[in-house]
Design an enzyme around this catalytic site. Structure first.
Site, PDB file in Angstrom:
ATOM      1  N   THR A  62       0.820  -1.216   0.000  1.00  0.00           N
ATOM      2  CA  THR A  62       0.000   0.000   0.000  1.00  0.00           C
ATOM      3  C   THR A  62       0.850   1.262   0.000  1.00  0.00           C
ATOM      4  OG1 THR A  62      -1.814  -1.112   1.083  1.00  0.00           O
ATOM      5  CG2 THR A  62      -1.730   1.258   1.363  1.00  0.00           C
ATOM      6  N   TYR A  78      -8.266   0.485  -3.179  1.00  0.00           N
ATOM      7  CA  TYR A  78      -7.222   1.065  -4.031  1.00  0.00           C
ATOM      8  C   TYR A  78      -6.399  -0.097  -4.547  1.00  0.00           C
ATOM      9  CZ  TYR A  78      -4.764  -0.063   0.202  1.00  0.00           C
ATOM     10  OH  TYR A  78      -4.281  -0.759   1.274  1.00  0.00           O
ATOM     11  N   THR A 108       1.598  -4.284   4.233  1.00  0.00           N
ATOM     12  CA  THR A 108       1.483  -4.532   5.672  1.00  0.00           C
ATOM     13  C   THR A 108       0.936  -5.923   6.006  1.00  0.00           C
ATOM     14  OG1 THR A 108      -0.709  -3.515   5.741  1.00  0.00           O
ATOM     15  CG2 THR A 108       1.175  -2.090   6.228  1.00  0.00           C
ATOM     16  N   ASP A 109       0.313  -6.584   5.025  1.00  0.00           N
ATOM     17  CA  ASP A 109      -0.357  -7.854   5.349  1.00  0.00           C
ATOM     18  C   ASP A 109       0.596  -8.939   5.857  1.00  0.00           C
ATOM     19  OD1 ASP A 109      -2.686  -6.648   4.672  1.00  0.00           O
ATOM     20  OD2 ASP A 109      -3.064  -7.798   2.850  1.00  0.00           O
ATOM     21  N   LYS A 145       0.410  -7.251  12.677  1.00  0.00           N
ATOM     22  CA  LYS A 145      -0.726  -6.420  12.250  1.00  0.00           C
ATOM     23  C   LYS A 145      -1.959  -6.915  13.000  1.00  0.00           C
ATOM     24  CE  LYS A 145      -3.025  -4.801   8.039  1.00  0.00           C
ATOM     25  NZ  LYS A 145      -3.029  -4.864   6.564  1.00  0.00           N
ATOM     26  N   GLU A 157      -2.381 -28.052  28.031  1.00  0.00           N
ATOM     27  CA  GLU A 157      -3.405 -28.377  27.019  1.00  0.00           C
ATOM     28  C   GLU A 157      -3.115 -29.688  26.287  1.00  0.00           C
ATOM     29  OE1 GLU A 157      -6.260 -27.213  26.470  1.00  0.00           O
ATOM     30  OE2 GLU A 157      -6.298 -25.213  27.361  1.00  0.00           O
TER      31      GLU A 157
HETATM   32  N1  ASP Z   1      -2.691  -5.857   0.792  1.00  0.00           N
HETATM   33  C1  ASP Z   1      -1.700  -4.834   1.035  1.00  0.00           C
HETATM   34  C2  ASP Z   1      -0.338  -5.500   1.099  1.00  0.00           C
HETATM   35  O1  ASP Z   1      -0.030  -6.122   2.067  1.00  0.00           O
HETATM   36  C3  ASP Z   1      -2.026  -4.105   2.264  1.00  0.00           C
HETATM   37  C4  ASP Z   1      -1.032  -3.068   2.716  1.00  0.00           C
HETATM   38  O2  ASP Z   1       0.062  -2.932   2.219  1.00  0.00           O
HETATM   39  O3  ASP Z   1      -1.363  -2.354   3.683  1.00  0.00           O
HETATM   40  O4  ASP Z   1       0.405  -5.399   0.158  1.00  0.00           O
END
Ligand code: ASP
Length: 355
Positions: A38, A52, A118-119, A191, A312
Site C-alpha cells: 500500500t 485502491y 502490511t499484510d 498487524k 493443554e
Molecule cells: N494488501 C496490502 C499489502 O499487504 C495491504 C497493505 O500494504 O497495507 O500489500
C-alpha cells in the site's frame, strides 16, 4: 573594485558549496529496497483509503514524493519486487534476504529500509531478523493508506524509517519495523487491525518512538537475532513447505492431512486459547508426527497468544513443539528455518525458546 567584489563573491559561493558537500558526506547512506504494498499504492480518489490498488508506484517516485528525506540521509532506491504482500512466497523471502544481506555487507551502505505491504510485513521482518547477519539497521516499513488518500501515512512512515535506519543507536537491535511513530521489534510485532494507521502492535510493546526524525528508545530485544542467529541466508538454498491449519469449534483434521499429502514437512496448528487442539484433530496430528511431519502448536489468539509446553497437550509425549509467544505466521517462519538445520523436536523447541 568590481573585480575584487566578484572575487569575494566567487569565494563565498565556493565555501558554501564545500560546506554543502561536506554536510552531505556526513549524512548516512541508506538504500531503500522496495517490494510494493500500500505504501506504493494508488486509489481512484482522495477518499479511497481502503479500496485502491497496492504496488503501483515505483521506488524513485516514492522517494521523490518525500523530498525532506534528502535532508537526513543520502538515499537511493532499488526495486526488488512490485507486489502486494499477501502474494509473498518463500522465493520472495529468500531473494529479498539475499539482497538485503548483500547491501548490508557494503562499505557504502549504513542502513537499509525495506518498503513492504502490511499484510505479511511481520513475517518478512522476522525472516530478515533471523537470517541477515549484520549489526547495521534494517527497517521494514509500510503504510495503511495509499499515497493518494487523505491523511496518507506512507510519507511520514518512510521519512521515519529512513531516520531510524540512519541512527547509530538503531544498530544491533535486530530488524525493526517503523509504523505510526513507533519503532517495533520485527520479531514480535504483528498487524492487529486492518483499517487504522495504528495497525501494528506487539504484546511486549514498542522498542521506542520516532518523533520529528529523532529516535527515543525504551527497550531492546533479548531474543537471538541477526549476528547471533544460527540461521544465515548465505547458507540457505531453499525452504521446506510448512502450512498452517486453523483451530475453531467443529474443527477436523482434513486440512492437516491434505497439507502433509501435498508435501508439508511441518504443520502449525493455529490453535484456540493456549494452542489447544480439538479431540478430532489430535489423532490426525499424532499420525503426522509418526510419518515424520513436525507439529507445532501455536495460538490463534490475536495480540497475546502464549503457548505453554505440555499445557493443554502433552508435547513431550507426542513429540510436538510449542510456539511460545510466536503467532502462527511467525511460527511458520521459524519452523521453516529450524527445519533447514534439524527435524529433532527437542532442538526445534530450543529454537522457539531462544528466538
Ligand atoms: N494488501 C496490502 C499489502 O499487504 C495491504 C497493505 O500494504 O497495507 O500489500
Amino acid at each position: 573594485m568590481y573585480q575584487r567584489l566578484a572575487r569575494a563573491w566567487a569565494f563565498c559561493v565556493l565555501v558554501l558549496a564545500c560546506c554543502a558537500v561536506a554536510q552531505a558526506r556526513d549524512l548516512p547512506q541508506i538504500v531503500i529496497v522496495a517490494t510494493g504494498g500500500t505504501i506504493a499504492g494508488a486509489g481512484a480518489s482522495a477518499v479511497n483509503s481502503a479500496s485502491y490498488q497496492a504496488a503501483k508506484v515505483p521506488v524513485d517516485k516514492l522517494l521523490a514524493s518525500v523530498p525532506e528525506i534528502s535532508t537526513i540521509a543520502r538515499v537511493r532506491g532499488e526495486q526488488a519486487f512490485q507486489i502486494a504482500s499477501e502474494s509473498f512466497t518463500n522465493e520472495h523471502l529468500l531473494t529479498l534476504a539475499r539482497k538485503v544481506a548483500e547491501l548490508a555487507a557494503r562499505g557504502d551502505v549504513d542502513g537499509i529500509v525495506v518498503t513492504h505491504g502490511t499484510d505479511t510485513l511481520e513475517e518478512t521482518a522476522f525472516f530478515l531478523n533471523l537470517t541477515v547477519h549484520t549489526a547495521k539497521p534494517i527497517v521494514v516499513v509500510g503504510s495503511m493508506r495509499p499515497g493518494t488518500a487523505l491523511s496518507a501515512d506512507g510519507a511520514l512512515n518512510l521519512y521515519d524509517a529512513v531516520a531510524v535506519a540512519g541512527e547509530p543507536t538503531a544498530r544491533a537491535k535486530g530488524v525493526l519495523v517503523v509504523m505510526d511513530d513507533c519503532i517495533w521489534s520485527g520479531r514480535d510485532v504483528a498487524k492487529t487491525i486492518n483499517i487504522r494507521t495504528d495497525a501494528f502492535q506487539s504484546p511486549w510493546g514498542p522498542l521506542g518512538m520516532i518523533v520529528e526524525g529523532k529516535s527515543y528508545w525504551f527497550r531492546a530485544p533479548v531474543k537471538r537475532h541477526t549476528t547471533e542467529s544460527e540461521f544465515d541466508i548465505a547458507r540457505i538454498v531453499t525452504l521446506p513447505r510448512v502450512d498452517i491449519g486453523y483451530g475453531s469449534g467443529n474443527a477436523n483434521g482434513d486440512a492437516f492431512k491434505a497439507f502433509a499429502a501435498a508435501g508439508a514437512k511441518a504443520v502449525v496448528n493455529a490453535g484456540t486459547g493456549n494452542g489447544s487442539v480439538s479431540a478430532d484433530v489430535v489423532p490426525v496430528l499424532q499420525q503426522l508426527t509418526s510419518q515424520g511431519v513436525t507439529v507445532v502448536r501455536s495460538s490463534r489468539v490475536v495480540g497475546g497468544g502464549f503457548v505453554i509446553r505440555n499445557a493443554e497437550q502433552p508435547d513431550d509425549k507426542y513429540g510436538w513443539v510449542a510456539a511460545h509467544d510466536l503467532n502462527p505466521q511467525k511460527a511458520r517462519i521459524l519452523t521453516m528455518l529450524g527445519l533447514t538445520v534439524t527435524s529433532d523436536p527437542v532442538q526445534l523447541q530450543r529454537m522457539f525458546w531462544e528466538y
